[in-house]
Design a protein around this motif. Structure first.
Motif, PDB file in Angstrom:
ATOM      1  N   GLU A 202      19.906   5.116  -3.920  1.00  0.00           N
ATOM      2  CA  GLU A 202      18.909   4.086  -4.213  1.00  0.00           C
ATOM      3  C   GLU A 202      18.451   3.392  -2.939  1.00  0.00           C
ATOM      4  O   GLU A 202      17.290   2.989  -2.814  1.00  0.00           O
TER       5      GLU A 202
ATOM      6  N   ASP B  52      15.641   5.268  -1.400  1.00  0.00           N
ATOM      7  CA  ASP B  52      14.360   4.972  -2.059  1.00  0.00           C
ATOM      8  C   ASP B  52      13.782   3.647  -1.573  1.00  0.00           C
ATOM      9  O   ASP B  52      12.571   3.522  -1.355  1.00  0.00           O
ATOM     10  N   LYS B  53      14.650   2.657  -1.399  1.00  0.00           N
ATOM     11  CA  LYS B  53      14.177   1.346  -0.949  1.00  0.00           C
ATOM     12  C   LYS B  53      13.612   1.428   0.468  1.00  0.00           C
ATOM     13  O   LYS B  53      12.608   0.783   0.779  1.00  0.00           O
TER      14      LYS B  53
ATOM     15  N   ARG C 153      12.286   4.170   1.823  1.00  0.00           N
ATOM     16  CA  ARG C 153      11.041   4.923   1.724  1.00  0.00           C
ATOM     17  C   ARG C 153       9.902   4.036   1.231  1.00  0.00           C
ATOM     18  O   ARG C 153       8.794   4.068   1.765  1.00  0.00           O
ATOM     19  N   MET C 154      10.185   3.220   0.217  1.00  0.00           N
ATOM     20  CA  MET C 154       9.135   2.355  -0.326  1.00  0.00           C
ATOM     21  C   MET C 154       8.729   1.263   0.665  1.00  0.00           C
ATOM     22  O   MET C 154       7.550   0.944   0.806  1.00  0.00           O
ATOM     23  N   ALA C 155       9.712   0.691   1.364  1.00  0.00           N
ATOM     24  CA  ALA C 155       9.410  -0.371   2.330  1.00  0.00           C
ATOM     25  C   ALA C 155       8.585   0.157   3.494  1.00  0.00           C
ATOM     26  O   ALA C 155       7.615  -0.494   3.929  1.00  0.00           O
TER      27      ALA C 155
ATOM     28  N   GLY D   4       6.714   2.900   3.417  1.00  0.00           N
ATOM     29  CA  GLY D   4       5.420   3.280   2.862  1.00  0.00           C
ATOM     30  C   GLY D   4       4.495   2.084   2.705  1.00  0.00           C
ATOM     31  O   GLY D   4       3.294   2.161   3.007  1.00  0.00           O
ATOM     32  N   GLU D   5       5.054   0.974   2.251  1.00  0.00           N
ATOM     33  CA  GLU D   5       4.262  -0.253   2.094  1.00  0.00           C
ATOM     34  C   GLU D   5       3.783  -0.767   3.451  1.00  0.00           C
ATOM     35  O   GLU D   5       2.660  -1.241   3.583  1.00  0.00           O
TER      36      GLU D   5
ATOM     37  N   GLU E 240       0.912   1.379   4.505  1.00  0.00           N
ATOM     38  CA  GLU E 240      -0.243   1.203   3.616  1.00  0.00           C
ATOM     39  C   GLU E 240      -0.971  -0.112   3.889  1.00  0.00           C
ATOM     40  O   GLU E 240      -2.202  -0.166   3.891  1.00  0.00           O
ATOM     41  N   LYS E 241      -0.207  -1.167   4.138  1.00  0.00           N
ATOM     42  CA  LYS E 241      -0.815  -2.486   4.315  1.00  0.00           C
ATOM     43  C   LYS E 241      -1.403  -2.690   5.701  1.00  0.00           C
ATOM     44  O   LYS E 241      -2.276  -3.543   5.888  1.00  0.00           O
TER      45      LYS E 241
END
Length: 206
Positions: free
Chosen positions: A161, A164-165, A167-169, A171-172, A175-176
């Protein structure tokens, strides 16, 4: 390999306890490649003197360099320097190891390091504070085995998990802020990236 790691654990625990090493870990590669490495280990210290003190004690163990697994496998060492790092204390924890390495263009290392500190370190520091990751660091080779200028961005987590955190952080972040891509990617040599994703079977860090 499990027997080798178990034999080394008692010694490494004593080296952590007396301050010779800051931490250590063992891992099994989860994404295999033809002819690639299946197992690995690491330990960290605050000086080269302590690195070699630990190595001397490891090799001095009875059978340390002559176990059957040594003769039946390939072996490779890396000697690294961490220029950026952060970690939580853990003892006998399992988890995951994620390493992304790439070669930086000549003359672009300072530019890359500035971008890494500016954009990625705050993200990793927050993930560390939140408990999503156990450690992060940016390494370069002290004893160069690859092309000069290769860096290794390393993260350890307690569980999948946490991956995943991360990867998402990240990615954000990209993106931003479109500027992040250019700042972190453009200093790198195209198509020079290599990845490692491994299951940590044991890790301890002060």
């Amino acid at each position: 390999m499990e027997k080798v790691n178990a034999d080394n654990k008692t010694l490494l625990d004593s080296l952590v306890a007396d301050g010779t090493v800051l931490g250590y870990g063992t891992f099994e590669n989860r994404i295999h490649s033809d002819g690639g490495y299946t197992h690995g280990s690491w330990f960290q210290a605050a000086s080269l003197a302590n690195i070699f003190k630990a190595l001397d004690k490891i090799y001095a163990q009875p059978g340390g360099a002559t176990k059957p697994v040594q003769a039946a496998s390939k072996h490779m060492d890396f000697l690294m320097i961490s220029t950026i790092h952060g970690a939580k204390a853990v003892t006998n924890s399992t988890g995951y190891l994620r390493v992304i390495s790439a070669e930086i263009k000549p003359g672009k290392m300072d530019e890359f390091l500035e971008a890494y500190r500016h954009y990625l370190v705050p993200v990793y520091a927050k993930l560390l504070a939140d408990g999503a990751i156990v450690s992060y660091q940016l390494d370069s080779e002290y004893n160069i085995e690859n092309a000069p200028g290769r860096i290794f961005s390393v993260v350890t987590t307690r569980d999948a998990e946490g991956l995943d955190k991360v990867r998402m952080a990240i990615g954000e972040l990209f993106e931003k802020n479109p500027a992040v891509t250019g700042a972190l990617v453009s200093p790198g040599v195209p198509n020079s990236r290599n990845d490692l994703l491994a299951r940590v079977t044991n890790m301890t860090h002060k």
